[in-house]
Motif scaffolding. Structure first.
Motif, PDB file in Angstrom:
ATOM      1  N   ALA A 196       2.566   9.825   2.799  1.00 44.83           N
ATOM      2  CA  ALA A 196       1.229  10.083   3.355  1.00 44.83           C
ATOM      3  C   ALA A 196       0.249   8.971   2.968  1.00 44.83           C
ATOM      4  O   ALA A 196      -0.562   8.543   3.797  1.00 44.83           O
ATOM      5  CB  ALA A 196       0.725  11.440   2.879  1.00 44.83           C
ATOM      6  N   LYS A 197       0.327   8.499   1.741  1.00 47.40           N
ATOM      7  CA  LYS A 197      -0.575   7.415   1.311  1.00 47.40           C
ATOM      8  C   LYS A 197      -0.253   6.115   2.040  1.00 47.40           C
ATOM      9  O   LYS A 197      -1.164   5.346   2.374  1.00 47.40           O
ATOM     10  CB  LYS A 197      -0.496   7.229  -0.205  1.00 47.40           C
ATOM     11  CG  LYS A 197      -1.207   8.339  -0.951  1.00 47.40           C
ATOM     12  CD  LYS A 197      -1.136   8.142  -2.456  1.00 47.40           C
ATOM     13  CE  LYS A 197      -1.890   9.243  -3.174  1.00 47.40           C
ATOM     14  NZ  LYS A 197      -1.818   9.105  -4.635  1.00 47.40           N
ATOM     15  N   TRP A 198       1.016   5.854   2.322  1.00 46.06           N
ATOM     16  CA  TRP A 198       1.406   4.676   3.106  1.00 46.06           C
ATOM     17  C   TRP A 198       0.822   4.769   4.517  1.00 46.06           C
ATOM     18  O   TRP A 198       0.254   3.799   5.028  1.00 46.06           O
ATOM     19  CB  TRP A 198       2.932   4.567   3.147  1.00 46.06           C
ATOM     20  CG  TRP A 198       3.467   3.518   4.064  1.00 46.06           C
ATOM     21  CD1 TRP A 198       3.517   2.169   3.847  1.00 46.06           C
ATOM     22  CD2 TRP A 198       4.055   3.728   5.354  1.00 46.06           C
ATOM     23  NE1 TRP A 198       4.094   1.530   4.926  1.00 46.06           N
ATOM     24  CE2 TRP A 198       4.433   2.468   5.862  1.00 46.06           C
ATOM     25  CE3 TRP A 198       4.299   4.867   6.124  1.00 46.06           C
ATOM     26  CZ2 TRP A 198       5.037   2.317   7.108  1.00 46.06           C
ATOM     27  CZ3 TRP A 198       4.905   4.712   7.355  1.00 46.06           C
ATOM     28  CH2 TRP A 198       5.263   3.439   7.841  1.00 46.06           C
ATOM     29  N   VAL A 199       0.932   5.935   5.120  1.00 51.79           N
ATOM     30  CA  VAL A 199       0.347   6.148   6.453  1.00 51.79           C
ATOM     31  C   VAL A 199      -1.154   5.924   6.391  1.00 51.79           C
ATOM     32  O   VAL A 199      -1.721   5.196   7.215  1.00 51.79           O
ATOM     33  CB  VAL A 199       0.670   7.563   6.979  1.00 51.79           C
ATOM     34  CG1 VAL A 199      -0.119   7.870   8.251  1.00 51.79           C
ATOM     35  CG2 VAL A 199       2.165   7.728   7.218  1.00 51.79           C
ATOM     36  N   LEU A 200      -1.803   6.527   5.417  1.00 49.89           N
ATOM     37  CA  LEU A 200      -3.258   6.416   5.282  1.00 49.89           C
ATOM     38  C   LEU A 200      -3.691   4.969   5.085  1.00 49.89           C
ATOM     39  O   LEU A 200      -4.617   4.493   5.765  1.00 49.89           O
ATOM     40  CB  LEU A 200      -3.743   7.283   4.120  1.00 49.89           C
ATOM     41  CG  LEU A 200      -5.244   7.266   3.867  1.00 49.89           C
ATOM     42  CD1 LEU A 200      -6.000   7.872   5.036  1.00 49.89           C
ATOM     43  CD2 LEU A 200      -5.565   8.006   2.570  1.00 49.89           C
ATOM     44  N   GLU A 201      -3.052   4.270   4.174  1.00 49.13           N
ATOM     45  CA  GLU A 201      -3.424   2.876   3.906  1.00 49.13           C
ATOM     46  C   GLU A 201      -3.294   2.000   5.148  1.00 49.13           C
ATOM     47  O   GLU A 201      -4.154   1.168   5.418  1.00 49.13           O
ATOM     48  CB  GLU A 201      -2.562   2.306   2.772  1.00 49.13           C
ATOM     49  CG  GLU A 201      -2.896   2.884   1.417  1.00 49.13           C
ATOM     50  CD  GLU A 201      -1.862   2.535   0.350  1.00 49.13           C
ATOM     51  OE1 GLU A 201      -0.974   1.691   0.603  1.00 49.13           O
ATOM     52  OE2 GLU A 201      -1.938   3.133  -0.741  1.00 49.13           O
ATOM     53  N   ASN A 202      -2.239   2.192   5.903  1.00 48.04           N
ATOM     54  CA  ASN A 202      -2.052   1.414   7.121  1.00 48.04           C
ATOM     55  C   ASN A 202      -3.032   1.832   8.207  1.00 48.04           C
ATOM     56  O   ASN A 202      -3.574   0.984   8.916  1.00 48.04           O
ATOM     57  CB  ASN A 202      -0.605   1.523   7.607  1.00 48.04           C
ATOM     58  CG  ASN A 202       0.307   0.655   6.785  1.00 48.04           C
ATOM     59  OD1 ASN A 202       0.325  -0.557   6.931  1.00 48.04           O
ATOM     60  ND2 ASN A 202       1.047   1.262   5.877  1.00 48.04           N
ATOM     61  N   ALA A 203      -3.273   3.111   8.333  1.00 48.59           N
ATOM     62  CA  ALA A 203      -4.211   3.599   9.349  1.00 48.59           C
ATOM     63  C   ALA A 203      -5.630   3.133   9.063  1.00 48.59           C
ATOM     64  O   ALA A 203      -6.380   2.792   9.989  1.00 48.59           O
ATOM     65  CB  ALA A 203      -4.151   5.119   9.419  1.00 48.59           C
TER      66      ALA A 203
END
Length: 184
Positions: free
Chosen positions: A21-28
């Motif tokens: 989820a943090k990977w998704v958030l950081e990229n988004a």
């Protein structure tokens, strides 16, 4: 600007979910066409569904439900990050989805799945649930493998190709989020 929540898909101790989820958030968050925030279902301590009335009535009796409903209602779209448990989503995610109804309606959703088969079976089940909740879900999704994207099945190290699939999903989700806003 539209707000999109990255929603975690499990509350399991030692979960891989928060790293994904943090990977998704950081990229988004590198994008400028929407605001993205993390919503961790573990933060809400939702017991097994304990509301007496159907969610569609919005007659919530419990403070945890009211807090959950208020949080979800403020977003225009969602990215669900789901593990695959027994060919489906986790019980904690299903429980969180079932607590409320109207708050999800006429919004858009995208999916990031992970598991031994890339989380595809969990996402397929989640698509059925999303449809019932009147969430318009985009075609593109991210599929992460426990075998190739997690070192020792626990340390998240996504292959570079997943950045492209995440971007493709976001490229669909952001405009759908804006389009669905016209229905509310």
């Amino acid at each position: 600007m539209n707000k999109i929540a990255v929603v975690t898909g499990t509350t399991r101790p030692g979960r891989n979910n928060i790293a994904v989820a943090k990977w998704v958030l950081e990229n988004a968050q590198k994008r400028s066409d929407a605001q993205f925030e993390l919503v961790d279902i573990a933060d809400f301590d939702l017991p097994v569904l304990d509301e007496g009335m159907p969610a569609g009535f919005q007659q919530y009796a419990n403070e945890h439900t009211k807090k959950w409903a208020q949080t979800i209602a403020q977003y225009d779209g969602y990215i669900f990050v789901t593990p695959e448990y027994n060919h489906s989503i986790s019980g904690s995610l299903k429980n969180a989805l079932d607590y409320i109804s109207v708050e999800w309606n006429n919004k858009a959703a995208g999916f990031v799945g992970y598991g031994s088969a890339g989380g595809v079976r969990a996402v397929e089940h989640l698509r059925q649930i999303a449809s019932e909740l009147q969430l318009a879900h985009v075609r593109n999704q991210v599929q992460l493998s426990l075998f190739t994207d997690f070192e020792n099945f626990s340390e998240f190290k996504p292959a570079d190709m997943h950045q492209e699939s995440l971007t493709a999903m976001l490229d669909q989700l952001v405009p759908w989020t804006a389009a669905m806003k016209t229905l509310r």
